[in-house]
Write a protein that holds these residues in place. Structure first.
Motif, PDB file in Angstrom:
ATOM      1  N   LEU A  86      -6.734  15.730  63.079  1.00  0.00           N
ATOM      2  CA  LEU A  86      -7.223  15.304  61.629  1.00  0.00           C
ATOM      3  C   LEU A  86      -6.067  15.199  60.708  1.00  0.00           C
ATOM      4  O   LEU A  86      -5.928  14.336  59.842  1.00  0.00           O
ATOM      5  N   SER A  87      -5.213  16.297  60.768  1.00  0.00           N
ATOM      6  CA  SER A  87      -4.335  16.487  59.908  1.00  0.00           C
ATOM      7  C   SER A  87      -3.351  15.365  60.114  1.00  0.00           C
ATOM      8  O   SER A  87      -2.923  14.856  59.116  1.00  0.00           O
ATOM      9  N   ARG A  88      -2.908  15.158  61.149  1.00  0.00           N
ATOM     10  CA  ARG A  88      -2.158  13.759  61.761  1.00  0.00           C
ATOM     11  C   ARG A  88      -2.617  12.421  61.254  1.00  0.00           C
ATOM     12  O   ARG A  88      -2.137  11.567  60.744  1.00  0.00           O
ATOM     13  N   TRP A  89      -3.986  12.231  61.101  1.00  0.00           N
ATOM     14  CA  TRP A  89      -4.509  11.041  60.838  1.00  0.00           C
ATOM     15  C   TRP A  89      -4.407  10.829  59.389  1.00  0.00           C
ATOM     16  O   TRP A  89      -4.223   9.816  58.811  1.00  0.00           O
ATOM     17  N   CYS A  90      -4.565  12.020  58.632  1.00  0.00           N
ATOM     18  CA  CYS A  90      -4.244  11.992  57.190  1.00  0.00           C
ATOM     19  C   CYS A  90      -2.880  11.344  56.645  1.00  0.00           C
ATOM     20  O   CYS A  90      -2.821  10.550  55.841  1.00  0.00           O
ATOM     21  N   VAL A  91      -1.755  11.832  57.491  1.00  0.00           N
ATOM     22  CA  VAL A  91      -0.833  11.371  57.045  1.00  0.00           C
ATOM     23  C   VAL A  91      -0.329   9.848  57.681  1.00  0.00           C
ATOM     24  O   VAL A  91       0.014   9.054  56.894  1.00  0.00           O
ATOM     25  N   GLU A  92      -1.075   9.554  58.680  1.00  0.00           N
ATOM     26  CA  GLU A  92      -0.533   8.328  59.470  1.00  0.00           C
ATOM     27  C   GLU A  92      -1.218   7.301  58.845  1.00  0.00           C
ATOM     28  O   GLU A  92      -1.002   5.966  58.538  1.00  0.00           O
ATOM     29  N   SER A  93      -2.517   7.726  58.044  1.00  0.00           N
ATOM     30  CA  SER A  93      -3.285   6.574  57.480  1.00  0.00           C
ATOM     31  C   SER A  93      -2.537   6.103  55.873  1.00  0.00           C
ATOM     32  O   SER A  93      -2.977   5.182  55.436  1.00  0.00           O
ATOM     33  N   GLY A  94      -1.709   6.935  55.461  1.00  0.00           N
ATOM     34  CA  GLY A  94      -0.968   6.788  54.421  1.00  0.00           C
ATOM     35  C   GLY A  94      -1.800   7.274  53.196  1.00  0.00           C
ATOM     36  O   GLY A  94      -1.374   7.200  51.991  1.00  0.00           O
ATOM     37  N   CYS A  95      -2.988   8.072  53.545  1.00  0.00           N
ATOM     38  CA  CYS A  95      -3.651   8.820  52.530  1.00  0.00           C
ATOM     39  C   CYS A  95      -3.017  10.036  51.681  1.00  0.00           C
ATOM     40  O   CYS A  95      -3.362  10.403  50.539  1.00  0.00           O
ATOM     41  N   THR A  96      -2.250  10.434  52.444  1.00  0.00           N
ATOM     42  CA  THR A  96      -1.411  11.667  51.980  1.00  0.00           C
ATOM     43  C   THR A  96      -0.113  11.744  52.584  1.00  0.00           C
ATOM     44  O   THR A  96       0.331  11.450  53.485  1.00  0.00           O
ATOM     45  N   THR A  97       1.043  12.557  51.884  1.00  0.00           N
ATOM     46  CA  THR A  97       2.348  12.298  52.221  1.00  0.00           C
ATOM     47  C   THR A  97       2.515  13.831  53.161  1.00  0.00           C
ATOM     48  O   THR A  97       3.123  13.725  54.077  1.00  0.00           O
ATOM     49  N   ALA A  98       2.208  14.816  52.594  1.00  0.00           N
ATOM     50  CA  ALA A  98       2.072  16.081  53.297  1.00  0.00           C
ATOM     51  C   ALA A  98       0.908  16.346  54.220  1.00  0.00           C
ATOM     52  O   ALA A  98      -0.135  16.164  53.519  1.00  0.00           O
ATOM     53  N   ALA A  99       1.230  16.650  55.414  1.00  0.00           N
ATOM     54  CA  ALA A  99      -0.076  16.960  56.123  1.00  0.00           C
ATOM     55  C   ALA A  99      -0.830  18.329  55.818  1.00  0.00           C
ATOM     56  O   ALA A  99      -0.355  19.335  55.584  1.00  0.00           O
ATOM     57  N   PRO A 100      -2.246  17.899  55.670  1.00  0.00           N
ATOM     58  CA  PRO A 100      -3.029  18.995  54.891  1.00  0.00           C
ATOM     59  C   PRO A 100      -3.302  20.091  56.425  1.00  0.00           C
ATOM     60  O   PRO A 100      -3.360  19.546  57.624  1.00  0.00           O
ATOM     61  N   VAL A 101      -3.551  21.376  55.866  1.00  0.00           N
ATOM     62  CA  VAL A 101      -4.139  22.210  57.023  1.00  0.00           C
ATOM     63  C   VAL A 101      -5.417  21.876  56.893  1.00  0.00           C
ATOM     64  O   VAL A 101      -6.308  22.258  56.378  1.00  0.00           O
ATOM     65  N   CYS A 102      -6.019  21.845  58.307  1.00  0.00           N
ATOM     66  CA  CYS A 102      -7.291  21.261  58.566  1.00  0.00           C
ATOM     67  C   CYS A 102      -7.965  22.519  59.354  1.00  0.00           C
ATOM     68  O   CYS A 102      -7.317  22.883  60.465  1.00  0.00           O
ATOM     69  N   THR A 103      -9.141  22.665  59.228  1.00  0.00           N
ATOM     70  CA  THR A 103     -10.081  23.620  59.921  1.00  0.00           C
ATOM     71  C   THR A 103     -11.219  23.032  60.574  1.00  0.00           C
ATOM     72  O   THR A 103     -11.085  21.735  60.706  1.00  0.00           O
ATOM     73  N   GLU A 104     -11.811  23.890  61.843  1.00  0.00           N
ATOM     74  CA  GLU A 104     -12.654  23.379  62.737  1.00  0.00           C
ATOM     75  C   GLU A 104     -13.762  22.900  61.642  1.00  0.00           C
ATOM     76  O   GLU A 104     -14.372  21.760  61.959  1.00  0.00           O
ATOM     77  N   ALA A 105     -14.115  23.495  60.485  1.00  0.00           N
ATOM     78  CA  ALA A 105     -15.081  22.870  59.439  1.00  0.00           C
ATOM     79  C   ALA A 105     -14.777  21.572  58.795  1.00  0.00           C
ATOM     80  O   ALA A 105     -15.498  20.836  58.940  1.00  0.00           O
ATOM     81  N   ASP A 106     -13.466  21.347  58.597  1.00  0.00           N
ATOM     82  CA  ASP A 106     -12.753  20.100  58.113  1.00  0.00           C
ATOM     83  C   ASP A 106     -13.028  18.945  59.289  1.00  0.00           C
ATOM     84  O   ASP A 106     -13.595  17.816  58.987  1.00  0.00           O
TER      85      ASP A 106
END
Length: 202
Positions: free
Chosen positions: A51-71
């Motif tokens: 999910l963290s990688r998708w956030c960056v590859e989608s262009g929605c954010t520049t810095a990869a967020p730390v994602c949890t199991e709940a996320d």
């Protein structure tokens, strides 16, 4: 590094790689579960790191967020609500109330924000984690539903795919979520079938 289709440079794109070809943000997210029409689905969001990688590859954010199991659990729930809503739009049917509530709940979170570089040549996206990205995804679906394009939502003509897409072609005759993937695959299969028929006839 990845190209625009989510393929890592230097190798062929794998089934588990994210796809963004010709897709709206919300339906690219729905596509993180692949082969919906097949007997075995392909889950592209297996781990929080995915999910963290998708956030960056989608262009929605520049810095990869730390994602949890709940996320990850929230992301998958939103994804399925988007998938079902996309199918409802394609069928010109009312979507489920629970799905709309889930989308609205995700959209209510603050989104990532754009930050212009000093030379105005590029934009960086800064956000508050996975929730900010999921909010952008949900808002994209809402924007689609509030546009004339809602009547152009289709389901991919590849029976194994099942991903919604927006047909923006002038003739309104687009059949595939992407010509680079499903369109090419179906045409290749049709060509091979014709070749076999010809060979059998000879």
């Amino acid at each position: 590094m990845n190209d625009e289709g989510g393929r890592r440079e230097g190798r062929q794109r794998a089934k588990t790689d994210f796809r963004f070809d010709d897709a709206r943000l919300c339906f690219a997210f729905a596509g993180t579960l692949a082969d919906r029409g097949a007997d075995v689905h392909v889950e592209r969001l297996v781990l929080p790191e995915d999910l963290s990688r998708w956030c960056v590859e989608s262009g929605c954010t520049t810095a990869a967020p730390v994602c949890t199991e709940a996320d990850l659990e929230r992301a998958r729930a939103l994804r399925e609500a988007i998938q079902r809503t996309g199918r409802a739009l394609a069928d010109a049917a009312p979507p489920a109330v629970e799905d709309i509530a889930l989308v609205n709940g995700a959209a209510a979170e603050p989104t990532s924000v754009p930050e212009l570089s000093a030379d105005a040549a590029s934009v960086r996206w800064r956000g508050g984690g996975a929730g900010a990205v999921l909010s952008m995804v949900a808002r994209d679906l809402i924007a689609l539903c509030d546009s004339e394009h809602r009547a152009r939502v289709r389901i991919c003509g590849n029976p194994a795919c099942g991903t919604p897409f927006v047909d923006t072609s002038r003739a309104g005759a687009r059949r595939w979520c992407s010509m680079k993937t499903c369109g090419a695959l179906v045409k290749k299969r049709a060509y091979r079938a014709r070749a076999r028929t010809t060979a059998d006839g000879e």
